[in-house]
Design a protein around this motif. Structure first.
Motif, mmCIF file in Angstrom:
data_model
loop_
_atom_site.group_PDB
_atom_site.id
_atom_site.type_symbol
_atom_site.label_atom_id
_atom_site.label_comp_id
_atom_site.label_asym_id
_atom_site.label_seq_id
_atom_site.Cartn_x
_atom_site.Cartn_y
_atom_site.Cartn_z
ATOM 1 N N SER A 25 12.446 10.432 -4.213
ATOM 2 C CA SER A 25 11.751 10.803 -2.990
ATOM 3 C C SER A 25 10.381 10.147 -2.980
ATOM 4 C CB SER A 25 11.575 12.318 -2.897
ATOM 5 O OG SER A 25 12.812 12.977 -2.821
ATOM 6 N N LEU A 26 9.956 9.681 -1.799
ATOM 7 C CA LEU A 26 8.619 9.117 -1.646
ATOM 8 C C LEU A 26 7.708 10.191 -1.066
ATOM 9 C CD1 LEU A 26 6.581 6.827 -1.679
ATOM 10 C CD2 LEU A 26 7.405 6.140 0.580
ATOM 11 N N ILE A 27 6.632 10.512 -1.796
ATOM 12 C CA ILE A 27 5.663 11.508 -1.365
ATOM 13 C C ILE A 27 4.365 10.793 -1.020
ATOM 14 C CG2 ILE A 27 4.430 13.609 -1.971
ATOM 15 C CD1 ILE A 27 7.479 13.914 -1.841
ATOM 16 N N VAL A 28 3.819 11.103 0.152
ATOM 17 C CA VAL A 28 2.581 10.484 0.617
ATOM 18 C C VAL A 28 1.468 11.524 0.605
ATOM 19 C CG1 VAL A 28 1.450 9.268 2.518
ATOM 20 C CG2 VAL A 28 3.885 8.899 2.085
ATOM 21 N N ARG A 29 0.357 11.177 0.000
ATOM 22 C CA ARG A 29 -0.806 12.068 -0.036
ATOM 23 C C ARG A 29 -2.027 11.304 0.464
ATOM 24 N NH1 ARG A 29 1.976 12.971 -4.868
ATOM 25 N NH2 ARG A 29 2.809 15.094 -5.117
ATOM 26 N N PRO A 30 -2.709 11.808 1.507
ATOM 27 C CA PRO A 30 -2.396 13.025 2.254
ATOM 28 C C PRO A 30 -1.144 12.871 3.108
ATOM 29 C CG PRO A 30 -4.271 11.889 3.234
ATOM 30 C CD PRO A 30 -3.974 11.169 1.972
ATOM 31 N N ASN A 31 -0.529 14.027 3.438
ATOM 32 C CA ASN A 31 0.749 14.053 4.141
ATOM 33 C C ASN A 31 0.555 13.825 5.642
ATOM 34 O OD1 ASN A 31 3.384 14.576 5.020
ATOM 35 N ND2 ASN A 31 3.122 16.796 4.909
ATOM 36 N N VAL A 41 -4.909 6.206 0.231
ATOM 37 C CA VAL A 41 -3.615 6.873 0.310
ATOM 38 C C VAL A 41 -2.877 6.669 -1.006
ATOM 39 C CG1 VAL A 41 -2.538 4.829 1.362
ATOM 40 C CG2 VAL A 41 -1.449 7.058 1.615
ATOM 41 N N SER A 42 -2.157 7.703 -1.425
ATOM 42 C CA SER A 42 -1.373 7.639 -2.660
ATOM 43 C C SER A 42 0.106 7.794 -2.320
ATOM 44 C CB SER A 42 -1.806 8.747 -3.619
ATOM 45 O OG SER A 42 -0.981 8.768 -4.776
ATOM 46 N N LEU A 43 0.919 6.891 -2.840
ATOM 47 C CA LEU A 43 2.365 6.910 -2.634
ATOM 48 C C LEU A 43 3.027 7.168 -3.982
ATOM 49 C CD1 LEU A 43 2.491 3.656 -0.473
ATOM 50 C CD2 LEU A 43 2.395 6.008 0.376
ATOM 51 N N ILE A 119 -0.613 14.186 11.723
ATOM 52 C CA ILE A 119 0.711 14.749 11.939
ATOM 53 C C ILE A 119 1.523 14.530 10.669
ATOM 54 C CG2 ILE A 119 1.462 12.576 13.013
ATOM 55 C CD1 ILE A 119 3.343 14.201 14.796
ATOM 56 N N PRO A 120 2.281 15.530 10.203
ATOM 57 C CA PRO A 120 2.987 15.391 8.919
ATOM 58 C C PRO A 120 3.910 14.180 8.885
ATOM 59 C CG PRO A 120 3.053 17.668 9.677
ATOM 60 C CD PRO A 120 2.505 16.855 10.811
ATOM 61 N N ILE A 121 3.845 13.451 7.783
ATOM 62 C CA ILE A 121 4.732 12.304 7.623
ATOM 63 C C ILE A 121 6.089 12.734 7.080
ATOM 64 C CG2 ILE A 121 4.070 11.712 5.249
ATOM 65 C CD1 ILE A 121 4.028 8.757 6.190
ATOM 66 N N LEU A 122 6.124 13.864 6.363
ATOM 67 C CA LEU A 122 7.379 14.381 5.840
ATOM 68 C C LEU A 122 8.006 15.330 6.852
ATOM 69 C CD1 LEU A 122 6.381 15.048 2.126
ATOM 70 C CD2 LEU A 122 7.548 13.057 3.091
ATOM 71 N N PRO A 123 9.319 15.501 6.828
ATOM 72 C CA PRO A 123 9.982 16.383 7.791
ATOM 73 C C PRO A 123 9.462 17.818 7.724
ATOM 74 C CG PRO A 123 11.596 15.016 6.648
ATOM 75 C CD PRO A 123 10.292 14.815 5.941
ATOM 76 N N VAL A 124 9.382 18.457 8.891
ATOM 77 C CA VAL A 124 8.996 19.858 8.992
ATOM 78 C C VAL A 124 10.266 20.681 9.192
ATOM 79 C CG1 VAL A 124 7.616 21.558 10.246
ATOM 80 C CG2 VAL A 124 6.814 19.185 10.054
#
Length: 214
Positions: A25-31, A41-43, A119-124
């Motif tokens: 899974s790719l996690i982006v911070r901040p989301n 940005v951190s991936l 706006i959240p990049i990951l699904p809500v």
């Protein structure tokens, strides 16, 4: 033929469905989807089992597929950090292993415009609360902003934030905000049901609604 970001999203999604659930899974911070230039940005690649050989890769709006550490980003293990974003960092990102396994894809927009929509990049997940924030680069005293979905006006918020207390599938779509200082880019909010077997839905293969006039 040059492959567009949307083509890559569809291609990766088809492969993911055919191969089953991805171990990465790719996690982006901040989301969030949108960033001002010169933000960081951190991936992160979060992988089940052996993490060896996993890298963050990008398909930019224009150009060839590249991986973190080649000409952009700083590679630290299976994580990638971009210390000072620029417009060329806009594109579709995902994690990929040496054997060809891949994670979810995310679309990041880096803009030199004065306004972004957080706006959240990951699904809500359906039923959860989500807050969209209209953010100006210089934090003006007047935070009043208009919010739009798929090009249609939703409402005005004097705080610059719009909260949806319990999202559902009908809330999925393209969002932007309009501030007295300018308009944000469009970004897609993805809404999923609370079952692990349901595949992630994707942005439509058509262009987003046109940006509103300043």
């Amino acid at each position: 033929m040059e492959l567009t970001p949307v083509y890559w999203i569809l291609l990766l999604f088809i492969s993911r469905v055919a191969a089953g659930q991805s171990p990465g899974s790719l996690i982006v911070r901040p989301n969030r989807h949108q960033f001002f230039e010169y933000e960081s940005v951190s991936l992160s690649c979060e992988v089940q089992g052996n993490t060896t050989g996993w890298r963050v890769v990008k398909n930019p709006a224009h150009g060839n597929l590249t991986q973190c550490g080649d000409v952009w980003g700083k590679l630290e293990g299976i994580n990638c950090n971009i210390a000072s974003t620029k417009s060329v960092d806009s594109g579709v990102y995902w994690c990929q292993s040496e054997s060809g396994e891949h994670s979810n894809t995310v679309n990041i927009t880096v803009t030199d415009a004065p306004v972004i929509l957080e706006i959240p990049i990951l699904p809500v997940t359906e039923g959860h609360s989500v807050t969209l924030s209209c953010r100006h680069q210089e934090t003006p005293s007047d935070l009043t902003a208009d919010f739009y979905k798929d090009g249609s006006f939703i409402r005005t918020e004097s705080t610059g934030e719009m909260t949806i207390p319990a999202v559902n599938k009908s809330d999925e779509g393209w969002y932007l905000c309009q501030h007295s200082k300018g308009n944000s880019p469009n970004s897609w909010m993805n809404v999923t049901v609370a079952t692990p077997s349901t595949p992630t839905s994707l942005p439509p293969s058509v262009s987003p609604p046109p940006s509103l006039p300043p």
